[in-house]
Design an enzyme around this catalytic site. Structure first.
Site, PDB file in Angstrom:
ATOM      1  N   ASP A   1       0.889  -1.263   0.048  1.00  0.00           N
ATOM      2  CA  ASP A   1      -0.057  -0.075  -0.113  1.00  0.00           C
ATOM      3  C   ASP A   1       0.928   1.265   0.157  1.00  0.00           C
ATOM      4  O   ASP A   1       1.944   1.189   0.597  1.00  0.00           O
ATOM      5  CB  ASP A   1      -0.894   0.068   1.317  1.00  0.00           C
ATOM      6  CG  ASP A   1      -2.031  -1.362   1.167  1.00  0.00           C
ATOM      7  OD1 ASP A   1      -2.238  -1.606   0.252  1.00  0.00           O
ATOM      8  OD2 ASP A   1      -2.101  -1.647   2.336  1.00  0.00           O
TER       9      ASP A   1
ATOM     10  N   ASP B   1      -0.879  -2.421  -4.071  1.00  0.00           N
ATOM     11  CA  ASP B   1      -2.203  -2.661  -3.784  1.00  0.00           C
ATOM     12  C   ASP B   1      -2.916  -1.453  -3.448  1.00  0.00           C
ATOM     13  O   ASP B   1      -3.249  -0.694  -4.453  1.00  0.00           O
ATOM     14  CB  ASP B   1      -1.861  -3.351  -2.652  1.00  0.00           C
ATOM     15  CG  ASP B   1      -3.178  -4.343  -1.981  1.00  0.00           C
ATOM     16  OD1 ASP B   1      -4.116  -4.154  -2.673  1.00  0.00           O
ATOM     17  OD2 ASP B   1      -3.051  -4.653  -0.858  1.00  0.00           O
TER      18      ASP B   1
ATOM     19  N   ASP C   1      -5.570   2.469   2.398  1.00  0.00           N
ATOM     20  CA  ASP C   1      -6.294   1.607   2.715  1.00  0.00           C
ATOM     21  C   ASP C   1      -6.520   2.132   4.163  1.00  0.00           C
ATOM     22  O   ASP C   1      -5.741   2.378   4.943  1.00  0.00           O
ATOM     23  CB  ASP C   1      -5.868   0.165   2.843  1.00  0.00           C
ATOM     24  CG  ASP C   1      -5.978  -0.486   1.316  1.00  0.00           C
ATOM     25  OD1 ASP C   1      -6.519   0.445   0.427  1.00  0.00           O
ATOM     26  OD2 ASP C   1      -5.495  -1.664   1.200  1.00  0.00           O
TER      27      ASP C   1
ATOM     28  N   ARG D   1     -12.671   1.375  -6.473  1.00  0.00           N
ATOM     29  CA  ARG D   1     -12.374   1.626  -4.862  1.00  0.00           C
ATOM     30  C   ARG D   1     -12.091   3.032  -4.693  1.00  0.00           C
ATOM     31  O   ARG D   1     -11.273   3.337  -4.005  1.00  0.00           O
ATOM     32  CB  ARG D   1     -11.486   0.693  -4.433  1.00  0.00           C
ATOM     33  CG  ARG D   1     -11.558  -1.158  -4.525  1.00  0.00           C
ATOM     34  CD  ARG D   1     -10.357  -1.701  -3.711  1.00  0.00           C
ATOM     35  NE  ARG D   1     -10.922  -3.160  -3.971  1.00  0.00           N
ATOM     36  CZ  ARG D   1      -9.977  -3.909  -3.299  1.00  0.00           C
ATOM     37  NH1 ARG D   1      -8.956  -3.697  -2.577  1.00  0.00           N
ATOM     38  NH2 ARG D   1     -10.445  -5.461  -3.568  1.00  0.00           N
TER      39      ARG D   1
END
Length: 340
Positions: free
Chosen positions: A153, A176, A180, A233
């Site tokens: 991330d 990724d 997050d 997302r």
């Protein structure tokens, strides 16, 4: 609703001066380390009065990797200024480097960069911890940085971390997630960032089976972000309520916001251009909830899916949104680095 893009952009140009003045009037007061956080990061909760980062601590400048990693891990409040490019190695941490509480990490100028690795804000994962521990990481500000090329991330927030403000950054090319947020984290604002050349952008709530940590938490504000071709997302939400997504500019995305596992999202005053699915509640896992108002959809293939009711963000904080028609001008002009 669908509107003609040229007309909407004309309206935005006419309104931009008024919009900028209104935003300036509504801006919160500054702290010693910069302006005050807004949205959920500005809420007093969990023993923390808003998000002030390293305010009151020493101001230090990192120009090397060793300096940067030393400063962000120290226990005391610090304002860590980043000059130039800092390379974060993969090492034994999969490229994720821990940030301690009470830190402001801020780039100097428009060319401060973190490359090759990401930032972890949170304690190690422990499924048996189901309420905020006393030593949860908290009170962190990350501003004016380009973060790119991480092997995991770009930023990960986990394990009941709270009062985090991620503002005016540029995120791209992570392996990724870009940002997050998961495992009971709470009272967070993600604002005025540009996301581009990235696939899985914003995950909020990592797993359908994590209700014990996440229900009643994951309160996050996403506002004035530029989702510039970031694919999906933007964000993808489980369990959180309220999740406030307002005044963001979406351009060329496969989907905007997905709400699942009974999450509660307020989708307000956003501008969607060429987005296949702007907002979804029938996605994967249990259905989510979504309230949508005052959004503009242009050249989108589907309407926003709405379902149920959601606790209003004004229950927690005051805010003054721009009109959605102003967003395509205001957001690209103000989001990203070199603007704080």
């Amino acid at each position: 609703m669908r509107t003609h893009v040229g007309y909407e952009r004309a309206l935005a140009r006419v309104a931009v001066v008024v919009a900028v003045v209104a935003a300036t009037i509504a801006a919160p007061p500054a702290t010693a380390a910069g302006p005050a956080a807004d949205g959920f990061a500005g809420v007093t909760a969990l023993g923390q009065v808003g998000t002030t980062g390293g305010a009151g601590g020493a101001v230090v400048t990192a120009t090397t990797t060793a300096q940067f990693l030393d400063y962000i891990a120290r226990p005391e409040p610090l304002v860590v200024q980043v000059r130039g490019t800092i390379t974060l190695s993969t090492g034994t941490s999969d490229g994720m480097h821990d940030v301690a509480s009470d830190k402001t990490i801020v780039g100097l100028g428009a060319d401060a960069r973190l490359v090759g690795g990401g930032l972890n804000i949170g304690l190690p994962v422990d499924d048996d911890v189901v309420s905020p521990p006393a030593n949860a990481v908290h009170n962190v500000i990350i501003r004016n940085l380009s973060i790119t090329g991480a092997t995991d991330d770009l930023i990960n927030v986990q394990m009941f971390s709270h009062h985090i403000w991620i503002d005016h950054n540029d995120f791209s090319n992570g392996d990724d997630g870009a940002v997050d947020i998961k495992r009971g984290s709470d009272f967070i604002t993600v604002s005025w960032n540009r996301f581009h050349d990235h696939d899985k952008t914003l995950l909020l709530g990592h797993d359908d089976d994590n209700s014990a940590q996440d229900v009643g938490r994951l309160r996050v504000t996403y506002h004035h972000n530029y989702f510039d071709g970031s694919d999906q997302r933007n964000p993808r939400v489980r369990f959180g309520e309220s999740v406030h997504v307002y005044n963001n500019y979406y351009r060329d995305n496969s989907y905007g916001v997905a709400s699942a596992m009974n999450a509660g999202v307020v989708l307000e005053g956003n501008y969607f251009f060429s987005v296949n699915n702007p907002g979804r509640v029938d996605f994967s896992g249990d259905l989510g909830r979504m309230v949508a108002r005052d959004n503009v959809l242009v050249e989108c293939n589907h309407e926003i899916e709405v379902r149920g009711t959601v606790v209003e963000p004004r229950t927690y904080y005051a805010y003054t949104p721009h009109r959605a028609a102003e967003v395509p001008t205001v957001v690209p002009a103000g989001a990203g680095v070199g603007r704080v």
